[in-house]
Design a protein around this motif. Structure first.
Motif, short mmCIF file in Angstrom:
data_model
loop_
_atom_site.label_atom_id
_atom_site.label_comp_id
_atom_site.label_asym_id
_atom_site.label_seq_id
_atom_site.Cartn_x
_atom_site.Cartn_y
_atom_site.Cartn_z
N GLU A 269 0.80 -1.23 -0.11
CA GLU A 269 0.24 0.35 -0.23
C GLU A 269 1.15 1.16 0.89
OE1 GLU A 269 -2.61 -0.85 3.44
OE2 GLU A 269 -3.55 -2.01 2.31
N GLN A 272 2.21 1.51 -3.61
CA GLN A 272 0.59 2.13 -4.68
C GLN A 272 1.18 3.22 -4.10
OE1 GLN A 272 -2.94 1.18 -3.10
NE2 GLN A 272 -3.77 0.78 -4.93
N LEU A 410 3.06 0.46 -10.95
CA LEU A 410 1.84 1.04 -10.34
C LEU A 410 0.41 -0.17 -10.52
CD1 LEU A 410 0.13 2.78 -8.36
CD2 LEU A 410 -0.10 3.97 -10.28
N ASP A 411 0.48 -0.67 -11.90
CA ASP A 411 -0.27 -1.72 -12.34
C ASP A 411 -0.48 -2.80 -11.30
OD1 ASP A 411 -1.77 -0.51 -14.01
OD2 ASP A 411 -1.10 -1.06 -15.27
N VAL A 414 -1.22 -2.79 -8.03
CA VAL A 414 -2.85 -3.35 -8.15
C VAL A 414 -3.34 -4.37 -8.32
CG1 VAL A 414 -4.63 -2.01 -8.76
CG2 VAL A 414 -2.60 0.24 -8.37
N HIS A 415 -2.55 -4.85 -9.03
CA HIS A 415 -3.00 -6.41 -9.12
C HIS A 415 -2.94 -7.27 -7.88
CE1 HIS A 415 -2.68 -5.79 -13.98
NE2 HIS A 415 -4.05 -5.51 -13.36
N LEU A 417 -2.11 -6.74 -5.21
CA LEU A 417 -3.07 -6.21 -4.10
C LEU A 417 -4.47 -6.66 -4.16
CD1 LEU A 417 -1.93 -2.19 -2.86
CD2 LEU A 417 -2.21 -4.12 -1.31
N ALA A 418 -4.75 -6.60 -5.36
CA ALA A 418 -6.20 -7.37 -5.85
C ALA A 418 -6.29 -9.41 -5.13
CB ALA A 418 -6.58 -7.43 -6.62
#
Length: 663
Positions: A269, A272, A410-411, A414-415, A417-418
């Motif tokens: 996080e 991110q 960043l992608d 994010v992926h 973290l998902a």
């Protein structure tokens, strides 16, 4: 020696008859792979090879200190009557005096009541050889000496044990002794010690017999305690190994569930937010560039045309101004010449020439102004086209590449973290893992304590033996020096001392070749090929000393777990080569906790070259799809053992877990 066929009938988890063809189809494919999940029967295959060859003298994992008859009874498949029994057949061939001889060893047994009846038949070239059958226990030593068998038939547990270098000393002593024939020296020394003890006992006066018997009983009691301690230590190690295995499974399952991502969630996080801020700054920089002169790069050619026109307009303006200056100058010159009364024809000719020149300059200046840029603006446009726009273009490209990189990062975050699981989803597994860790820690502690008790028991045995020897010597001091028994004792002591020196010297003289073979094997297997450049084996204590390229001593703890396992494999490989015996290599669960690179080195550098025939017993996790693709070109036969939990037995099918890649 080539193993041609193994047949199992009602052995362990195998119900009915199962046949494995083992003969390599050609020298380029010496490997036989037998795959199974844990509990599928891999160890049963390895034990069966030992059992077929050595019978009651076989060192098998399943026996665990029990009697031979009890072991055979347990080996009968639980789904068949004990009276039906079980059988193992092992076929192999060797070349003797230039001719191929085919052997088939059949060992069968059945249980009736408390007794187990075993039958052994040895066939040579298809015919039963009763004389060879009767003396098979001695004859098998000519094919596979028990002293060196463990260099060729071993499991991953042995590799992990040897990887703890302190445990390698006993194996090195036994193996090197067997290779050099020093096991006979050891047996002779032991027999001489027994003779001495018996002679001393006979020489002792009757009054000392009771004391000697009590001392002898203390030796027996100490040995019993030591045996019990060793059995308890073995049991503790087994419990610890099972607990560690369960712990590894739970840790692997937690990793699959994404627990490591959960641990990294806060870091992800933060990353991110950092990347989002950096991306925003990158966008601002691109906007600043777009608000400046950067967009003019889109009309670079048109600006070049404008510059060309502007420069021509400036040149025309300059020519017009020059023509006006020249007109006044020419009028002054002509007037001056006429005042001097210069010949009229000459003045007229000069006047016509100067007029012609002015006319040509006026023609050059006859361009209609369109751009009307000043000289200063034209210079700025030239600088923009020659330098500034190129620099801005480089800055724009760099800013766009930076933005693309930040966007990808960043992608990815994010992926990732998902994919972070809900903490509640792994709580149960985490609790099981903590419980398994606690169980393993306790089991490991118990194992260490049991090993300590074994060491204490061994010390008590040695102390009791020394006390026995002291009493024997004390009791026989009164015997005359010329007594025959006393002379036998003295000669025996001198011979034992000589044998001890012989063992050390014979070992010392042959160690260099063994050390060379081991270090060559290690350097072929290690990822850091020059990490260890020298290996020495102490001829008395059999401890190992490793040195690096600068001559520095490398301590065992400086090596990773994988490197220590490769060292253990190198010891077995080097000693096997030193034996000079062309025997097959059979390895159960060979890869342990090796990382990807070290696994790859075993696949490419060891297994295809370990021997003319290599049998690997592996799980689908050890030889996975990638490893299988790498190993497959060297595989002559492959089998898969499928355990049916409902039926309670294993069946053997051709092929491994993964399909064969296109060759």
């Amino acid at each position: 020696m080539i193993l041609d066929e193994l047949v199992l009938h009602n052995v362990g988890v195998f119900r009915g008859r199962h046949q494995f063809t083992l003969t390599p189809p050609n020298p380029r494919q010496p490997i036989v792979v037998i795959g199974a999940l844990n509990g599928g029967g891999k160890t049963t295959v390895l034990d069966s090879l030992h059992l077929a060859l050595f019978g009651s003298l076989a060192r098998t994992a399943g026996r665990r200190g029990s009697s031979y008859q009890a072991y055979l009874r347990r080996l009968i498949h639980h789904g068949v009557p004990d009276s039906e029994g079980a059988a193992i057949e092992l076929a192999f061939h060797v070349y003797q005096e230039g001719e191929r001889r085919n052997y088939r060893v059949t060992r069968s047994w059945a249980s009736s009541g408390s007794n187990v009846r075993e039958r052994l038949d040895v066939l040579v070239d298809g015919r039963l050889d009763r004389a060879l059958t009767d003396r098979w226990a001695e004859q098998v030593e000519a094919f596979v000496p028990r002293g060196v068998a463990e260099l060729f038939f071993f499991d991953g547990e042995k590799i992990e044990t040897l990887a703890e270098l302190d445990n390698a000393r006993d194996m090195l002593k036994t193996a090197i002794g067997a290779l050099l024939g020093l096991d006979l020296v050891d047996r002779l020394a032991t027999d001489l010690a027994v003779i001495e003890r018996n002679k001393r006992t006979k020489l002792a006066p009757p009054a000392a017999h009771k004391q000697l018997e009590e001392a002898n009983q203390r030796v027996r009691d100490a040995r019993t305690v030591a045996t019990t301690a060793k059995q308890e230590a073995a049991r503790s190690r087994t419990i610890a190994e099972r607990a560690e295995h369960k712990l590894r499974q739970l840790e692997d399952q937690l990793r699959l569930e994404g627990s490591d991502l959960l641990d990294r969630q806060r870091t992800l996080e933060d990353e991110q937010r950092r990347l989002a801020k950096a991306l925003q700054a990158s966008d601002t920089r691109l906007l600043d560039l777009a608000n400046g002169a950067a967009p003019l790069q889109l009309v670079h050619k048109q600006l070049a045309d404008v510059l060309d026109v502007a420069e021509r307009e400036l040149a025309a303006d300059e020519q017009g101004q020059v023509a006006e200056v020249l007109a006044r100058r020419d009028e002054d010159i002509i007037g001056h010449l006429r005042a001097r009364r210069v010949k009229k024809q000459t003045v007229d000719d000069l006047e016509a020439f100067l007029a012609q020149e002015r006319q040509e300059r006026l023609a050059l200046a006859g361009i209609e102004p369109v751009i009307e840029l000043s000289a200063e603006d034209t210079s700025r446009l030239r600088s923009l086209l020659d330098h500034d726009l190129d620099l801005l273009a480089e800055q724009v490209v760099a800013a766009i590449e930076e933005r693309d990189s930040l966007t990808r990062q960043l992608d990815d975050v994010v992926h990732t973290l998902a994919a972070v699981p809900d903490s509640r989803a792994v709580e149960k597994l985490a609790a099981q893992r903590e419980e398994a860790l606690s169980t393993w820690t306790a089991a490991r502690s118990a194992s260490v304590q049991a090993d300590g008790q074994v060491a204490d028991a061994d010390v008590r045995v040695i102390d009791a033996q020394r006390e026995m020897e002291r009493l024997l010597r004390s009791a026989t001091e009164e015997v005359a020096e010329n007594d025959d028994a006393q002379r036998i004792i003295q000669h025996s002591e001198r011979v034992r001392d000589t044998l001890a020196k012989l063992r050390v010297e014979a070992t010392r003289r042959n160690l260099h070749r063994i050390e060379t073979l081991v270090i060559e094997a290690l350097q072929r297997l290690l990822r850091k090929e020059r990490l260890v450049t020298e290996l020495r084996i102490n001829p008395e204590s059999f401890t190992l000393e490793l040195r690096g390229r600068t001559g520095n001593v490398i301590l065992p703890q400086q090596l990773s777990a994988g490197e220590r396992q490769l060292l253990a494999v190198s010891l077995l490989w080097g000693l096997a080569q030193a034996s000079g015996r062309p025997l097959p290599v059979v390895i159960d669960t060979p890869l342990g906790r090796l990382d990807g690179v070290h696994r790859s080195h075993l696949m490419s550098r060891y297994f295809p070259q370990a021997s003319h025939q290599v049998i690997l017993l592996s799980t689908d996790q050890e030889i996975d799809r990638e490893a299988w693709n790498e190993l497959n070109p060297h595989v002559g036969h492959a089998y898969r053992l499928d355990f049916d939990a409902d039926a309670g037995h294993t069946t053997a099918e051709p092929g491994y877990f993964w399909p064969e890649p296109t060759r």
